[in-house]
Motif scaffolding. Structure first.
Motif, mmCIF file in Angstrom:
data_model
loop_
_atom_site.group_PDB
_atom_site.id
_atom_site.type_symbol
_atom_site.label_atom_id
_atom_site.label_comp_id
_atom_site.label_asym_id
_atom_site.label_seq_id
_atom_site.Cartn_x
_atom_site.Cartn_y
_atom_site.Cartn_z
ATOM 1 N N VAL A 111 0.974 -0.870 0.126
ATOM 2 C CA VAL A 111 -0.043 0.307 -0.184
ATOM 3 C C VAL A 111 0.908 1.400 -0.051
ATOM 4 O O VAL A 111 1.800 1.256 0.104
ATOM 5 N N ARG A 112 0.776 2.144 -0.035
ATOM 6 C CA ARG A 112 1.459 3.974 -0.578
ATOM 7 C C ARG A 112 1.240 4.081 0.951
ATOM 8 O O ARG A 112 0.688 3.855 1.438
ATOM 9 N N ALA A 113 2.039 5.008 0.929
ATOM 10 C CA ALA A 113 3.011 5.451 2.476
ATOM 11 C C ALA A 113 1.538 6.277 2.993
ATOM 12 O O ALA A 113 0.621 6.995 2.041
ATOM 13 N N ARG A 114 1.548 6.304 4.248
ATOM 14 C CA ARG A 114 0.174 7.466 4.424
ATOM 15 C C ARG A 114 1.142 8.512 5.852
ATOM 16 O O ARG A 114 1.484 7.837 6.726
ATOM 17 N N ASP A 117 0.466 6.313 9.634
ATOM 18 C CA ASP A 117 1.375 5.270 9.918
ATOM 19 C C ASP A 117 2.273 5.012 10.088
ATOM 20 O O ASP A 117 3.092 5.726 10.110
ATOM 21 N N VAL A 118 2.966 4.440 11.223
ATOM 22 C CA VAL A 118 3.749 3.923 11.910
ATOM 23 C C VAL A 118 4.622 3.385 10.895
ATOM 24 O O VAL A 118 4.171 1.510 10.640
ATOM 25 N N THR A 119 6.326 3.615 10.069
ATOM 26 C CA THR A 119 6.950 3.070 9.290
ATOM 27 C C THR A 119 8.226 3.090 10.177
ATOM 28 O O THR A 119 8.032 3.359 10.876
ATOM 29 N N ASN A 120 8.937 2.675 8.863
ATOM 30 C CA ASN A 120 10.051 2.925 9.521
ATOM 31 C C ASN A 120 10.831 4.224 9.665
ATOM 32 O O ASN A 120 11.463 4.858 10.412
ATOM 33 N N GLU A 121 10.400 4.655 8.673
ATOM 34 C CA GLU A 121 10.687 6.091 8.590
ATOM 35 C C GLU A 121 9.534 7.669 9.556
ATOM 36 O O GLU A 121 10.073 8.063 9.973
ATOM 37 N N THR A 122 8.705 6.809 10.236
ATOM 38 C CA THR A 122 8.473 7.721 11.974
ATOM 39 C C THR A 122 9.495 7.704 12.522
ATOM 40 O O THR A 122 10.159 7.541 13.073
ATOM 41 N N ARG A 127 5.103 8.135 17.395
ATOM 42 C CA ARG A 127 4.881 7.143 17.766
ATOM 43 C C ARG A 127 3.907 7.102 18.796
ATOM 44 O O ARG A 127 4.017 7.407 19.934
ATOM 45 N N PRO A 128 2.987 6.137 18.732
ATOM 46 C CA PRO A 128 1.622 6.449 20.159
ATOM 47 C C PRO A 128 2.690 5.982 21.613
ATOM 48 O O PRO A 128 2.039 6.274 22.388
#
Length: 131
Positions: A111-114, A117-122, A127-128
């Protein structure tokens, strides 16, 4: 079960206590394993990477700095498998593992990045559980 693509990243350096002849034998066996895997459809083409490159950031384009030698990416390939565990079992057959290289296997995100969303780049502050 549908199959997915997984990125296989080759990292590290050859074990300096190994002979060049033994390492060359592992390389030759790697290419046989790789070509067989491509023919069987469990591997997709990838490539070794040259030693030269550029680092591109918001600060511009420079010749490095790059990761430490032990972290350098030497090449990449793709595995076609039913699961991450299946992809790891396929990668574990790589003859070069015996002489010090390590392989990182990562599922490809479909899926496309948003930004939410918590990802490697967050960043940690977003982060919650850490912010």
């Amino acid at each position: 079960m549908p199959q997915s693509d997984y990125l296989l990243i080759s990292r590290g350096q050859w074990d300096e206590t190994a002979s060049k002849e033994d390492v060359q034998d592992a390389i030759d066996r790697f290419y046989a394993w790789y070509e067989r895997g491509v023919a069987e459809g469990v591997l997709k083409p990838g490539s070794r990477l040259e030693n030269r490159g550029k680092l591109v950031s918001r600060d511009g384009v420079t010749d490095g700095p790059f990761a430490e030698a032990k972290e350098l990416v030497g090449g990449y390939w793709f595995i076609v498998a039913d699961s991450l565990d299946h992809a790891a079992r396929i990668a574990a057959e790589n003859p070069c593992l015996v002489y010090g290289l390590t392989l990182e296997i990562r599922p490809l995100e479909a899926v496309r990045a948003r930004a939410q969303d918590v990802t490697n780049e967050t960043p940690p502050a977003w982060r919650p559980d850490e912010g």
